[in-house]
Design an enzyme around this catalytic site. Structure first.
Site, PDB file in Angstrom:
ATOM      1  N   GLU A   1       0.809  -1.231   0.000  1.00 20.76           N
ATOM      2  CA  GLU A   1       0.000   0.000   0.000  1.00 20.76           C
ATOM      3  C   GLU A   1       0.839   1.277   0.000  1.00 20.76           C
ATOM      4  O   GLU A   1       0.668   2.149   0.845  1.00 20.76           O
ATOM      5  CB  GLU A   1      -0.945  -0.025   1.212  1.00 20.76           C
ATOM      6  CG  GLU A   1      -1.843  -1.253   1.198  1.00 20.76           C
ATOM      7  CD  GLU A   1      -2.778  -1.340   2.406  1.00 20.76           C
ATOM      8  OE1 GLU A   1      -2.572  -0.610   3.384  1.00 20.76           O
ATOM      9  OE2 GLU A   1      -3.725  -2.140   2.347  1.00 20.76           O
TER      10      GLU A   1
ATOM     11  N   GLU B   1      -6.443 -10.568  -0.560  1.00 15.54           N
ATOM     12  CA  GLU B   1      -7.167 -10.277   0.693  1.00 15.54           C
ATOM     13  C   GLU B   1      -8.662 -10.158   0.454  1.00 15.54           C
ATOM     14  O   GLU B   1      -9.341  -9.312   1.053  1.00 15.54           O
ATOM     15  CB  GLU B   1      -6.634  -8.962   1.310  1.00 15.54           C
ATOM     16  CG  GLU B   1      -5.132  -8.964   1.527  1.00 15.54           C
ATOM     17  CD  GLU B   1      -4.603  -7.712   2.235  1.00 15.54           C
ATOM     18  OE1 GLU B   1      -5.419  -6.888   2.708  1.00 15.54           O
ATOM     19  OE2 GLU B   1      -3.373  -7.569   2.319  1.00 15.54           O
TER      20      GLU B   1
HETATM   21  C1  XIL Z   1      -5.594  -5.812   8.782  1.00 16.58           C
HETATM   22  C2  XIL Z   1      -5.807  -6.930   9.781  1.00 16.58           C
HETATM   23  O1  XIL Z   1      -6.709  -7.857   9.257  1.00 16.58           O
HETATM   24  C3  XIL Z   1      -6.290  -6.379  11.061  1.00 16.58           C
HETATM   25  O2  XIL Z   1      -6.372  -7.392  12.052  1.00 16.58           O
HETATM   26  C4  XIL Z   1      -5.374  -5.288  11.547  1.00 16.58           C
HETATM   27  O3  XIL Z   1      -5.911  -4.695  12.707  1.00 16.58           O
HETATM   28  C5  XIL Z   1      -5.197  -4.235  10.488  1.00 16.58           C
HETATM   29  O4  XIL Z   1      -4.738  -4.838   9.305  1.00 16.58           O
HETATM   30  N1  XIL Z   1      -4.701  -4.350   3.960  1.00 16.58           N
HETATM   31  C6  XIL Z   1      -3.668  -5.157   4.360  1.00 16.58           C
HETATM   32  C7  XIL Z   1      -3.800  -5.970   5.596  1.00 16.58           C
HETATM   33  O5  XIL Z   1      -2.670  -5.287   3.630  1.00 16.58           O
HETATM   34  O6  XIL Z   1      -2.584  -6.140   6.235  1.00 16.58           O
HETATM   35  C8  XIL Z   1      -4.820  -5.401   6.533  1.00 16.58           C
HETATM   36  O7  XIL Z   1      -5.009  -6.325   7.613  1.00 16.58           O
HETATM   37  C9  XIL Z   1      -6.115  -5.121   5.812  1.00 16.58           C
HETATM   38  C10 XIL Z   1      -5.897  -4.124   4.708  1.00 16.58           C
END
Ligand code: XIL
Length: 612
Positions: A167, A284
């Site tokens: 990101e 994701e």
């Molecule tokens: C999220 C997790 O799922 C949560 O438990 C944490 O509090 C915050 O991060 N993009 C990503 C992930 O690349 O690492 C993120 O994961 C969600 C958004």
């Protein structure tokens, strides 16, 4: 042409065609889980997972959670356990225990592990922001290098792919401009490199620590065309051009029922990355829905969500460079959505009771019914790996998407002395004629073009496969037919260098075993075209009197070599061609290029014979 080499084998030239040695087909197990349905498609199916990285309870000790994770998924990615806040709680003090526990769980359950992530703008241990506030870029550079090196080295080959940088781009501003996101690694104070230099550097450090891991840039809102995708595409294009070790881009796919990419848009972005030789992982995926106070969504929204999941997986299965599909969590209970997006939830294929939702059924449907993708330009001569026209009897390798079976199955001579046209449920049709197959495996099949294409201008090719849930049939591709498309089998896996050539005493020609002037060599290849008197598909070579119908000439070391014989290779399946050449006198000792011409077609350059 770009192949995605994750699962490909290039069976050693001669082995591919001369010795087909593997046992027959194993019966398919009943396909009840998502990972079982995915196995013959060759795609890892993952879920983000947690142990006790933020304290008890340890989710892996919850049998409902652990059972679902291991039975439905073949890949796991720690949702938090490999991030900075967990892994470097104090400067230069590492904690890999939760990550190790997740890796051990994965290994115990025959799952592969994606690593996430090495360089992000957030989720830091408490000491890191204050440290960055007073650190020099040189100190930040050392910090990031040490962390990447320590973490990638620690997990080693247990992690097959890393999200190296996560990101790094902002969403478009009101005028549609996309900029790099402020972060301690980029500009606050940054590691001392301008623009995307810090990103390139992170990839280089990760690659140095594990040259075998696949390295990804991962981001959200890049699943559809637009300025953010363009910014990422420009960056990775620059990386590929300048040799930065990047293998792919992760599309996070955090979408909702009212905002998600269309199949066309998603495919377009995947294709743009395929053109650069890059893979895509869906990393994701979740589809958040408005929920009531008990965390439940409406039946109508669940149906829409199911269609979105089905569409995304279908596109992934159809694009050869989409090489993994993952959801962000196991069930509604461990999803990040309710806390990150208040009022939303119900985002995953399993609910509060760990029971499948309509989204799960839709994913299964996509997995079981998405047709394979056949790509004409991915049909190459099995000796030279060159594409283009096909010739009668040419052994070709087809690389496709969504080809099975899960493991390599070679064909064997049957009781009637023929090689089969169906291996483990796979068939390849040329104008409707099932071609002889040499082997089949995930996303690859070895085929002998039927002799019946002789004299045609073109042929219509189609791939089909039965993964156990019914026959899935690919698109058709029309490819030109040539009278001959000859190539020489090489000893290496690139179709170049020393040929798979025998000396007259049947010993392998090599630098240590060169041929003498005026001696004979037997050169093996494929693509010689039609055979005098005809040749039967899948049968062993006809008698020694049968010859290639086109005139055959050859040179060794640039000098004409006498062609004593050019035709089917005795004892081998039709399609393997043998050419016996007499080595001209007066050549310099060492490797000499050998070129064979059949009609007007010539073998690939770069094949050599060792001469005394
Ligand atoms: C999220 C997790 O799922 C949560 O438990 C944490 O509090 C915050 O991060 N993009 C990503 C992930 O690349 O690492 C993120 O994961 C969600 C958004």
């Amino acid at each position: 042409m770009q192949h995605f080499t994750g699962n490909q084998t290039r069976p050693a030239k001669l082995a591919a065609c001369l010795a087909v040695m593997l046992a027959g087909t194993a019966p398919l197990a009943a396909q009840t889980t998502f990972r079982q349905a995915a196995a013959p498609r060759g795609i890892p199916i993952g879920a983000a997972a947690s142990a006790d990285e933020y304290g008890p309870p340890d989710l892996l000790l919850n049998p409902s959670y652990a059972g679902l994770l291991s039975s439905q998924y073949s890949m796991l990615e720690p949702g938090n356990a490999m991030k900075w806040d967990v892994t470097e709680p104090e400067l230069d003090t590492y904690n890999f225990q939760p990550g190790d526990e997740l890796v051990a769980f994965a290994q115990a359950n025959n799952m592969i592990v994606r690593g996430h992530n090495l360089c992000w703008y957030t989720q830091f241990p408490p000491w890191l922001a204050p440290y960055a506030a007073t650190a020099t870029p040189a100190e930040m550079s050392t910090l990031l290098e040490d962390h990447i090196n320590a973490e990638v080295t620690h997990f080693g080959t247990q992690v097959f792919a890393w999200d190296v940088v996560n990101e790094a781009f902002n969403d478009p501003d009101s005028s549609g401009n996309v900029t790099l996101r402020d972060s301690i690694w980029y500009d606050q104070p940054g590691i001392g490199l301008a623009g995307n230099g810090y990103i390139a550097q992170a990839f280089q450090w990760a690659h140095a620590a594990n040259p075998n891991a696949l390295l990804f840039y991962n981001d959200y809102n890049i699943e559809e065309p637009g300025p953010k995708f363009d910014a990422v595409l420009n960056m990775v294009q620059q990386f590929v051009a300048s040799g930065v070790p990047i293998n792919g881009v992760g599309f996070e796919m955090h979408v909702e029922n009212t905002y998600y990419p269309s199949a066309t848009q998603l495919a377009q972005n995947m294709q743009a990355l395929a053109a650069l030789g890059l893979q895509v992982h869906i990393t994701e995926m979740d589809v958040r829905l408005p929920v009531d106070s008990s965390g439940l969504a409406s039946a109508a929204d669940l149906q829409t969500q199911a269609q979105i999941y089905q569409s995304v997986l279908t596109v992934c299965l159809q694009q050869p460079n989409c090489t993994a599909f993952q959801v962000w969590g196991v069930s509604y209970n461990d999803s990040w959505i309710p806390s990150a997006f208040p009022g939303y939830g119900a985002a995953l294929p399993f609910d509060l009771n760990y029971a499948p939702t309509p989204a799960f059924a839709a994913l299964m449907t996509a997995m079981e019914t998405t047709p394979p993708t056949l790509i004409a330009s991915n049909m190459v001569n099995a000796a030279s790996y060159q594409g283009g026209a096909v010739a009668p009897g040419e052994i070709v390798t087809l690389y496709g998407a969504n080809f099975g079976p899960a493991n390599l199955v070679g064909s064997q001579l049957d009781s009637s002395g023929q090689f089969p046209a169906n291996v483990s449920g796979v068939e390849v049709l040329f104008d409707g004629i099932p071609a002889t197959l040499l082997y089949a495996e995930v996303n690859q099949v070895g085929v002998i073009v039927p002799f019946e294409v002789a004299g045609k201008q073109q042929t219509v090719v189609q791939y089909q496969y039965n993964p156990g849930s019914g026959v899935v049939v690919s698109n058709t591709e029309t490819v030109p037919v040539a009278a001959a498309a000859p190539a020489i089998f090489a000893l290496n896996e690139q179709g170049s260098g020393p040929g798979a050539i025998l000396n007259q005493d049947y010993s392998v020609n090599s630098a240590a075993n060169p041929v003498a002037a005026n001696g004979y060599v037997f050169v093996y290849g494929t693509g010689g075209g039609a055979i005098v008197g005809g040749a039967t598909d899948g049968a062993l070579a006809p008698g020694i009197g049968s010859l290639v119908t086109q005139p055959v000439t050859a040179t060794i070391g640039g000098v004409a070599a006498y062609v004593q014989y050019a035709g089917p290779a005795p004892g081998e399946v039709n399609g393997v061609v043998q050419v016996n050449l007499q080595v001209p006198a007066g050549l310099a000792p060492g490797p000499q290029p050998v070129v064979i011409t059949v009609g007007t077609a010539v073998t690939q350059s770069g094949i050599t014979v060792a001469v005394q």
